[in-house]
Design an enzyme around this catalytic site. Structure first.
Site, PDB file in Angstrom:
ATOM      1  N   GLY A  35       1.331  -3.797  21.833  1.00 19.50           N
ATOM      2  CA  GLY A  35       1.302  -2.055  21.430  1.00 19.50           C
ATOM      3  C   GLY A  35       1.448  -1.272  21.447  1.00 19.50           C
ATOM      4  O   GLY A  35       1.503   0.087  22.166  1.00 19.50           O
ATOM      5  N   VAL A  95      -1.473  -5.867  19.237  1.00 14.10           N
ATOM      6  CA  VAL A  95       0.089  -6.190  18.292  1.00 14.10           C
ATOM      7  C   VAL A  95       1.072  -5.795  18.397  1.00 14.10           C
ATOM      8  O   VAL A  95       1.515  -5.261  19.101  1.00 14.10           O
ATOM      9  CB  VAL A  95      -1.156  -5.608  16.912  1.00 14.10           C
ATOM     10  N   VAL A 114      -7.189   0.500  13.543  1.00 11.24           N
ATOM     11  CA  VAL A 114      -7.727  -0.199  15.004  1.00 11.24           C
ATOM     12  C   VAL A 114      -8.801   0.909  15.753  1.00 11.24           C
ATOM     13  O   VAL A 114      -8.806   0.064  16.868  1.00 11.24           O
ATOM     14  CB  VAL A 114      -6.037   0.702  15.773  1.00 11.24           C
ATOM     15  N   PHE A 157     -11.122  -2.438  17.968  1.00  8.92           N
ATOM     16  CA  PHE A 157     -10.888  -2.047  18.763  1.00  8.92           C
ATOM     17  C   PHE A 157     -13.268  -1.419  19.935  1.00  8.92           C
ATOM     18  O   PHE A 157     -13.400  -1.874  20.445  1.00  8.92           O
ATOM     19  CB  PHE A 157     -10.315  -0.678  19.648  1.00  8.92           C
ATOM     20  N   ASN A 212      -3.790   8.267  10.280  1.00 10.06           N
ATOM     21  CA  ASN A 212      -5.027   7.990  11.007  1.00 10.06           C
ATOM     22  C   ASN A 212      -5.878   9.051  11.778  1.00 10.06           C
ATOM     23  O   ASN A 212      -6.088   9.397  12.997  1.00 10.06           O
ATOM     24  CB  ASN A 212      -4.198   7.239  12.397  1.00 10.06           C
ATOM     25  N   ARG A 246       4.808   7.497  14.491  1.00 12.77           N
ATOM     26  CA  ARG A 246       4.448   8.574  12.790  1.00 12.77           C
ATOM     27  C   ARG A 246       3.797   9.357  13.552  1.00 12.77           C
ATOM     28  O   ARG A 246       2.248   9.992  14.293  1.00 12.77           O
ATOM     29  CB  ARG A 246       3.054   7.754  12.674  1.00 12.77           C
ATOM     30  N   ALA A 248       2.408   1.997  -3.112  1.00 17.39           N
ATOM     31  CA  ALA A 248       1.917   2.170  -4.732  1.00 17.39           C
ATOM     32  C   ALA A 248       1.161   3.572  -4.022  1.00 17.39           C
ATOM     33  O   ALA A 248       1.294   4.120  -4.851  1.00 17.39           O
ATOM     34  CB  ALA A 248       0.800   1.158  -4.338  1.00 17.39           C
ATOM     35  N   TYR A 300       1.176  -1.622  -0.268  1.00 18.06           N
ATOM     36  CA  TYR A 300       0.091  -0.076   0.218  1.00 18.06           C
ATOM     37  C   TYR A 300       1.038   1.225  -0.184  1.00 18.06           C
ATOM     38  O   TYR A 300       0.789   2.011  -0.726  1.00 18.06           O
ATOM     39  CB  TYR A 300      -0.914  -0.181   0.942  1.00 18.06           C
TER      40      TYR A 300
HETATM   41  P1  NAD Z   1     -12.631   3.981   2.999  1.00 18.75           P
HETATM   42  O1  NAD Z   1     -12.241   3.050   2.490  1.00 18.75           O
HETATM   43  O2  NAD Z   1     -13.595   4.689   3.188  1.00 18.75           O
HETATM   44  O3  NAD Z   1     -13.037   5.166   1.661  1.00 18.75           O
HETATM   45  C1  NAD Z   1     -13.491   4.667  -0.124  1.00 18.75           C
HETATM   46  C2  NAD Z   1     -13.819   4.991  -0.545  1.00 18.75           C
HETATM   47  O4  NAD Z   1     -13.283   4.322  -1.871  1.00 18.75           O
HETATM   48  C3  NAD Z   1     -14.892   4.067  -0.075  1.00 18.75           C
HETATM   49  O5  NAD Z   1     -15.983   4.118  -0.332  1.00 18.75           O
HETATM   50  C4  NAD Z   1     -14.873   2.477  -1.558  1.00 18.75           C
HETATM   51  O6  NAD Z   1     -16.112   2.390  -2.072  1.00 18.75           O
HETATM   52  C5  NAD Z   1     -14.095   3.683  -2.629  1.00 18.75           C
HETATM   53  N1  NAD Z   1     -13.372   3.568  -3.511  1.00 18.75           N
HETATM   54  C6  NAD Z   1     -12.623   1.939  -3.283  1.00 18.75           C
HETATM   55  N2  NAD Z   1     -11.776   1.524  -5.320  1.00 18.75           N
HETATM   56  C7  NAD Z   1     -12.535   2.481  -5.449  1.00 18.75           C
HETATM   57  C8  NAD Z   1     -12.973   2.215  -6.742  1.00 18.75           C
HETATM   58  N3  NAD Z   1     -11.763   1.622  -7.953  1.00 18.75           N
HETATM   59  N4  NAD Z   1     -13.714   3.231  -7.128  1.00 18.75           N
HETATM   60  C9  NAD Z   1     -14.545   3.678  -6.905  1.00 18.75           C
HETATM   61  N5  NAD Z   1     -14.501   3.799  -5.402  1.00 18.75           N
HETATM   62  C10 NAD Z   1     -13.374   3.009  -5.122  1.00 18.75           C
HETATM   63  O7  NAD Z   1     -11.300   4.775   3.144  1.00 18.75           O
HETATM   64  P2  NAD Z   1     -11.401   6.518   3.872  1.00 18.75           P
HETATM   65  O8  NAD Z   1     -10.923   6.603   5.089  1.00 18.75           O
HETATM   66  O9  NAD Z   1     -12.285   7.404   3.399  1.00 18.75           O
HETATM   67  O10 NAD Z   1      -9.594   6.890   3.074  1.00 18.75           O
HETATM   68  C11 NAD Z   1      -9.627   8.324   2.201  1.00 18.75           C
HETATM   69  C12 NAD Z   1      -8.391   8.307   1.417  1.00 18.75           C
HETATM   70  O11 NAD Z   1      -7.880   8.475   2.092  1.00 18.75           O
HETATM   71  C13 NAD Z   1      -7.628   6.774   1.068  1.00 18.75           C
HETATM   72  O12 NAD Z   1      -7.364   7.250  -0.269  1.00 18.75           O
HETATM   73  C14 NAD Z   1      -6.680   6.392   1.944  1.00 18.75           C
HETATM   74  O13 NAD Z   1      -5.664   5.802   1.652  1.00 18.75           O
HETATM   75  C15 NAD Z   1      -6.947   8.320   2.085  1.00 18.75           C
HETATM   76  N6  NAD Z   1      -5.990   7.233   4.331  1.00 18.75           N
HETATM   77  C16 NAD Z   1      -7.074   7.664   5.329  1.00 18.75           C
HETATM   78  C17 NAD Z   1      -6.870   7.082   5.983  1.00 18.75           C
HETATM   79  C18 NAD Z   1      -7.542   7.600   7.313  1.00 18.75           C
HETATM   80  O14 NAD Z   1      -7.076   7.969   8.382  1.00 18.75           O
HETATM   81  N7  NAD Z   1      -8.935   7.546   7.471  1.00 18.75           N
HETATM   82  C19 NAD Z   1      -5.140   7.303   6.387  1.00 18.75           C
HETATM   83  C20 NAD Z   1      -3.929   7.170   5.329  1.00 18.75           C
HETATM   84  C21 NAD Z   1      -4.792   6.648   4.256  1.00 18.75           C
HETATM   85  N1  UDP Z   2      -3.352  -2.476  15.938  1.00 21.33           N
HETATM   86  C1  UDP Z   2      -3.889  -3.463  16.896  1.00 21.33           C
HETATM   87  N2  UDP Z   2      -5.214  -4.071  17.350  1.00 21.33           N
HETATM   88  C2  UDP Z   2      -5.462  -4.311  16.557  1.00 21.33           C
HETATM   89  C3  UDP Z   2      -5.169  -3.120  15.380  1.00 21.33           C
HETATM   90  C4  UDP Z   2      -4.293  -2.848  14.812  1.00 21.33           C
HETATM   91  O1  UDP Z   2      -2.077  -3.389  18.001  1.00 21.33           O
HETATM   92  O2  UDP Z   2      -7.002  -4.545  16.471  1.00 21.33           O
HETATM   93  C5  UDP Z   2      -1.800  -1.559  15.557  1.00 21.33           C
HETATM   94  C6  UDP Z   2      -1.372  -1.950  14.878  1.00 21.33           C
HETATM   95  O3  UDP Z   2      -0.224  -3.279  14.286  1.00 21.33           O
HETATM   96  C7  UDP Z   2      -0.260  -0.742  14.494  1.00 21.33           C
HETATM   97  C8  UDP Z   2      -1.396   0.613  14.620  1.00 21.33           C
HETATM   98  O4  UDP Z   2      -2.269  -0.101  15.584  1.00 21.33           O
HETATM   99  O5  UDP Z   2       0.804  -0.906  14.723  1.00 21.33           O
HETATM  100  C9  UDP Z   2      -2.015   1.066  14.039  1.00 21.33           C
HETATM  101  O6  UDP Z   2      -2.690   0.188  12.911  1.00 21.33           O
HETATM  102  P1  UDP Z   2      -4.031   0.728  11.682  1.00 21.33           P
HETATM  103  O7  UDP Z   2      -4.298  -0.681  11.031  1.00 21.33           O
HETATM  104  O8  UDP Z   2      -5.729   1.431  12.905  1.00 21.33           O
HETATM  105  O9  UDP Z   2      -2.808   1.473  11.002  1.00 21.33           O
HETATM  106  P2  UDP Z   2      -1.855   2.452  10.554  1.00 21.33           P
HETATM  107  O10 UDP Z   2      -1.436   3.245  11.135  1.00 21.33           O
HETATM  108  O11 UDP Z   2      -1.159   1.534  10.495  1.00 21.33           O
HETATM  109  O12 UDP Z   2      -2.114   2.338   9.385  1.00 21.33           O
END
Ligand code: NAD
Ligand code: UDP
Length: 348
Positions: free
Chosen positions: A223, A220, A203, A207, A183, A309, A160, A157
């Site tokens: 923690g 994990v 997480v 939780f 997060n 982070r 990419a 991930y």
């Molecule tokens: P999410 O999974 O809730 O939302 C993503 C949405 O994109 C979903 O509704 C899904 O159906 C849609 N989707 C996925 N593939 C698709 C496709 N091929 N065509 C059309 N729709 C598609 O995720 P989110 O938490 O809302 O995250 C949004 C963005 O932010 C993502 O790019 C994610 O990588 C990035 N991001 C989020 C967090 C976070 O803390 N939430 C952290 C790091 C990065």
């Molecule tokens: N984690 C955990 N228990 C869980 C889910 C996640 O200890 O039930 C830990 C995971 O190993 C990582 C952190 O919580 O160290 C944050 O994980 P998350 O999947 O939310 O996202 P990340 O920040 O790693 O992308």
């Protein structure tokens, strides 16, 4: 020119508008502006209340389809949130994760470069890679990236996403901004496994699920990893600061996080147990004790982790006048309260 929130001729395309962040952004755009929205997703369950809004056009389409990519790029502002971003899928489905987080954004970026649309692309704080316990603040323009070996497929991930960032930044003629979320948490986050999604959610949702089901929280590898949790409402405010910034946000990657909210995952578990006990009117001692689990056993072979982070947020403060405000306990309580209300009947 900054975008005027009163300009009803503006249409913003939100790709992934049915997701966690997308649903909040959609609500905020409709409440705070006169803009129209072109919304694309393959799943609309979080935004049922908006489907008949006359300022919106929603398309159920996959970003893998080149015809929809061309259509999206016709709008002046394109926010791309669509991605596979469930950690447990990074190991089991690496090729699909890479296509979703590199191929699709790259195609969208090419179309936006051609049309002149401003692409606001959601990357991730995970691009900072395998950070260590003593990693300091992560700076958008100074910090380097280190990932694990190819066998550590968790990095499918992040690598990419990073390649998509490099592609976007290098594409001639593209007007772009990259967002790196740290997060985000809040209502509508992720899913409850076995109810409205499969795999292991992030997480806070995992939780919350365990607390509702009366199960122990799984720590994990003890923690020890640290994260800075950020309210999704702060994230939406960041987007509005960016929309209002004119060209100050162009050709920039921004960390979006709250450095004041840094905790270890073990500390997060304790806070969530305390808040959950208060909300449910029970004692913390009546809840099962947290349990330490091995990362590869829990997530599958190829799991690896970032140990810390912590974002530098000075760039967003300087260029956009934005700083996240919501304290950790408030963000956790908002999220947990929603989770309890939404899933109480489904928990068993
Ligand atoms: P999410 O999974 O809730 O939302 C993503 C949405 O994109 C979903 O509704 C899904 O159906 C849609 N989707 C996925 N593939 C698709 C496709 N091929 N065509 C059309 N729709 C598609 O995720 P989110 O938490 O809302 O995250 C949004 C963005 O932010 C993502 O790019 C994610 O990588 C990035 N991001 C989020 C967090 C976070 O803390 N939430 C952290 C790091 C990065
Ligand atoms: N984690 C955990 N228990 C869980 C889910 C996640 O200890 O039930 C830990 C995971 O190993 C990582 C952190 O919580 O160290 C944050 O994980 P998350 O999947 O939310 O996202 P990340 O920040 O790693 O992308």
């Amino acid at each position: 020119m900054p975008l005027s929130f009163n300009d009803s001729s503006v249409t913003v395309a939100i790709v992934g508008c049915g997701g966690f962040i997308g649903s909040h952004l959609l609500d905020a755009v409709l409440c705070r502006t006169k803009w129209r929205v072109f919304g694309v997703d393959v799943d609309f369950y979080r935004i049922q209340h908006r489907l008949n809004d006359e300022r919106c056009e929603f398309i159920n389409a996959d970003l893998a389809d080149p015809r929809i990519v061309e259509r999206i790029a016709q709008f002046p502002v394109v926010v791309n949130l669509a991605a596979i971003c469930t950690p447990s899928r990074y190991m089991a489905e690496a090729p699909a994760v890479i296509r979703s987080n590199y191929d699709h954004p790259a195609a969208l970026a090419c179309a936006c470069a051609k049309s002149g649309a401003w692409l606001i692309h959601f990357s991730t704080s995970e691009v900072y890679g395998r950070t260590l316990e003593d990693s300091g603040q992560l700076d958008e323009d100074k910090t380097g990236f280190v990932f694990g070996p190819v066998a550590s497929s968790r990095w499918s991930y992040a690598t990419a996403k990073l390649l998509a960032e490099r592609f976007i930044a290098g594409l001639a003629g593209l007007c772009w901004t990259v967002v790196r979320p740290f997060n985000f948490v809040g209502p509508y986050m992720d899913f409850m496994p076995g109810v409205d999604g499969e795999g292991i959610p992030r997480v806070l949702a995992n939780f919350s699920t365990a607390l509702l089901r009366g199960e122990s929280l799984k720590l994990v590898n003890g923690g020890k990893a640290r994260r800075t949790f950020t309210s999704v409402f702060d994230a939406v405010d960041f987007m509005f600061a960016l929309f209002a910034s004119g060209d100050k946000g162009f050709s920039q990657a921004f960390n979006v996080g709250n450095p004041d909210n840094e905790v270890s995952i073990a500390e997060l578990a304790e806070r969530m147990r305390r808040i959950f006990a208060r909300l449910k009117g029970v004692t913390v001692e009546s809840l099962p004790a947290p349990e330490v689990v091995d990362g590869e056993t829990f997530y599958g072979s190829g799991y690896d982790d970032s140990m810390r982070r912590l974002p530098s947020v000075e760039k967003a403060a300087k260029l956009l006048g934005f700083r996240a405000q919501v304290p950790l306990d408030v963000a956790v309580e908002e999220s947990l309260t929603w989770f309890i209300g939404h899933y109480s009947n489904a928990a068993d």
